[in-house]
Design a protein around this motif. Sequence first.
Motif, PDB file in Angstrom:
ATOM      1  N   ASP A 194       0.819  -1.219   0.000  1.00 20.95           N
ATOM      2  CA  ASP A 194       0.000   0.000   0.000  1.00 20.95           C
ATOM      3  C   ASP A 194       0.855   1.273   0.000  1.00 20.95           C
ATOM      4  O   ASP A 194       0.403   2.316   0.438  1.00 20.95           O
ATOM      5  CB  ASP A 194      -0.955   0.026   1.217  1.00 20.95           C
ATOM      6  N   ARG A 195       2.074   1.153  -0.488  1.00 16.79           N
ATOM      7  CA  ARG A 195       2.907   2.358  -0.609  1.00 16.79           C
ATOM      8  C   ARG A 195       2.582   3.039  -1.925  1.00 16.79           C
ATOM      9  O   ARG A 195       2.425   2.371  -2.939  1.00 16.79           O
ATOM     10  CB  ARG A 195       4.391   1.989  -0.577  1.00 16.79           C
ATOM     11  N   PRO A 196       2.477   4.357  -1.934  1.00 20.66           N
ATOM     12  CA  PRO A 196       2.185   5.018  -3.201  1.00 20.66           C
ATOM     13  C   PRO A 196       3.311   4.858  -4.206  1.00 20.66           C
ATOM     14  O   PRO A 196       4.482   4.706  -3.830  1.00 20.66           O
ATOM     15  CB  PRO A 196       2.005   6.487  -2.807  1.00 20.66           C
ATOM     16  N   LEU A 197       2.945   4.911  -5.464  1.00 19.79           N
ATOM     17  CA  LEU A 197       3.928   4.851  -6.544  1.00 19.79           C
ATOM     18  C   LEU A 197       4.994   5.924  -6.362  1.00 19.79           C
ATOM     19  O   LEU A 197       6.183   5.670  -6.575  1.00 19.79           O
ATOM     20  CB  LEU A 197       3.218   5.027  -7.895  1.00 19.79           C
ATOM     21  N   THR A 198       4.588   7.120  -5.953  1.00 19.39           N
ATOM     22  CA  THR A 198       5.554   8.220  -5.845  1.00 19.39           C
ATOM     23  C   THR A 198       6.661   7.914  -4.843  1.00 19.39           C
ATOM     24  O   THR A 198       7.798   8.354  -5.014  1.00 19.39           O
ATOM     25  CB  THR A 198       4.853   9.529  -5.455  1.00 19.39           C
ATOM     26  N   ARG A 241       5.105  16.478  -2.972  1.00 19.25           N
ATOM     27  CA  ARG A 241       5.401  16.582  -1.540  1.00 19.25           C
ATOM     28  C   ARG A 241       4.149  16.536  -0.663  1.00 19.25           C
ATOM     29  O   ARG A 241       4.174  16.119   0.472  1.00 19.25           O
ATOM     30  CB  ARG A 241       6.192  17.865  -1.274  1.00 19.25           C
ATOM     31  N   ASP A 242       3.044  16.982  -1.224  1.00 15.71           N
ATOM     32  CA  ASP A 242       1.819  17.023  -0.426  1.00 15.71           C
ATOM     33  C   ASP A 242       1.060  15.715  -0.409  1.00 15.71           C
ATOM     34  O   ASP A 242       0.062  15.580   0.287  1.00 15.71           O
ATOM     35  CB  ASP A 242       0.888  18.131  -0.955  1.00 15.71           C
ATOM     36  N   VAL A 274      10.331  13.773  -9.554  1.00 12.41           N
ATOM     37  CA  VAL A 274       9.254  12.826  -9.281  1.00 12.41           C
ATOM     38  C   VAL A 274       7.929  13.541  -9.505  1.00 12.41           C
ATOM     39  O   VAL A 274       7.662  14.590  -8.899  1.00 12.41           O
ATOM     40  CB  VAL A 274       9.331  12.294  -7.833  1.00 12.41           C
ATOM     41  N   LEU A 275       7.099  12.989 -10.374  1.00  6.64           N
ATOM     42  CA  LEU A 275       5.766  13.510 -10.657  1.00  6.64           C
ATOM     43  C   LEU A 275       4.735  12.497 -10.166  1.00  6.64           C
ATOM     44  O   LEU A 275       5.085  11.346  -9.871  1.00  6.64           O
ATOM     45  CB  LEU A 275       5.611  13.763 -12.162  1.00  6.64           C
ATOM     46  N   PRO A 276       3.457  12.867 -10.078  1.00  7.27           N
ATOM     47  CA  PRO A 276       2.458  11.919  -9.558  1.00  7.27           C
ATOM     48  C   PRO A 276       2.402  10.593 -10.320  1.00  7.27           C
ATOM     49  O   PRO A 276       2.137   9.553  -9.720  1.00  7.27           O
ATOM     50  CB  PRO A 276       1.141  12.698  -9.698  1.00  7.27           C
ATOM     51  N   ASP A 277       2.682  10.633 -11.634  1.00  3.04           N
ATOM     52  CA  ASP A 277       2.604   9.384 -12.408  1.00  3.04           C
ATOM     53  C   ASP A 277       3.780   9.235 -13.376  1.00  3.04           C
ATOM     54  O   ASP A 277       3.673   8.557 -14.396  1.00  3.04           O
ATOM     55  CB  ASP A 277       1.283   9.329 -13.172  1.00  3.04           C
ATOM     56  N   ALA A 278       4.908   9.873 -13.080  1.00  3.28           N
ATOM     57  CA  ALA A 278       6.066   9.790 -13.963  1.00  3.28           C
ATOM     58  C   ALA A 278       7.345  10.108 -13.194  1.00  3.28           C
ATOM     59  O   ALA A 278       7.303  10.703 -12.112  1.00  3.28           O
ATOM     60  CB  ALA A 278       5.925  10.764 -15.137  1.00  3.28           C
TER      61      ALA A 278
END
Length: 336
Positions: A9-13, A332-333, A39-43
């Motif tokens: 359950d760790r986020p991709l980011t 970061r948020d 680092v971007l939300p999906d890239a």
Amino acid sequence: MSHETPATDRPLTTALAEAAGMAGHAPSVHNTQPWRWKVLPDALELRVVQDRRLSAMDPEGRLLAISCGAALHHARVALAAEGWTALVERMPDPARPDLLARLTNFTHTGADPNAMHLVQCMQVRHTDRRPVSDEPIPDTALDEIDRAANREGVNLQILDDTQKIQLASAAQQAAAVEAGNPELLQELAYWTSRAGTGTGLPPEVLPEQAPQTTVPGRDFGRPGTLPVGPGHDRAAAYAILWGAEDEPDSWLRAGEGLSAAWLTATRLGVSLLPLSGVVEVDGTRQAIRHILSDLGFPYLSMRLGLADPTHAGPPHTPRLDVAQVVDTSAVRDERP
């Protein structure tokens, strides 16, 4: 598509930021570490840092791109170890040549045990400029290192005895040319006097005297403090990393191939020493092309050998702090 890792359950980011941080272990010319990650939300984006370019030694940016390619491969392996596969776009935007790669379209396929092992190798891999042992490398190990480079789209040619002599001659010629270039010598002095900065080559990784080797290594212009010992490298293998193209995207792939070969060598207990001098000088780079029967373009030469078991490995070169090379401001948020 969910960005959550099923297992943890760790986020991709989080995985992206950690992979970019792990990529900091990658080798780079003179330990310049000329990369920056975003680092971007999906890239995950890889950019080159031009301030750490070797303008005298590497005006075309060939070794710069190879260094960044090694970091790209390290990041890909670190993601695979966490179970993530990605689409890799190399040189995705002609209008932004500093953007070397973008990783997107992430899917979680389960942790790759081989990648997990290579991540461990990233943390122990080092550059050893001393002679290797008198024991030759098993052919099976050379074949495995060759296959690792091939999977990244580059070729590794192991040199025969005649070709070794040609490589040694080219290396001597390149060294003589570079010794007469004041700007290059000044650049070398700068990157060997960077104590405490997280980059460059400290005295403890440089030999205290020139090792006895078939192919001469680089003269750094100052003695280091690494004891060399009486050995030679007669049992070493020499190889050329090469490919069909001589363009920035192929240099990037060459770095990925170098990383794959080096991590595989580390896993097999083989010492790999890159020798870039022969590709830094136009005339000797052409001579190396002739060794390849003009079939392609040389990116790097290297020495492969079994480390002398009586020597402890040299210390690792310093590394920049993760915060200096990985930009997470865009995510970061986010909260796990």
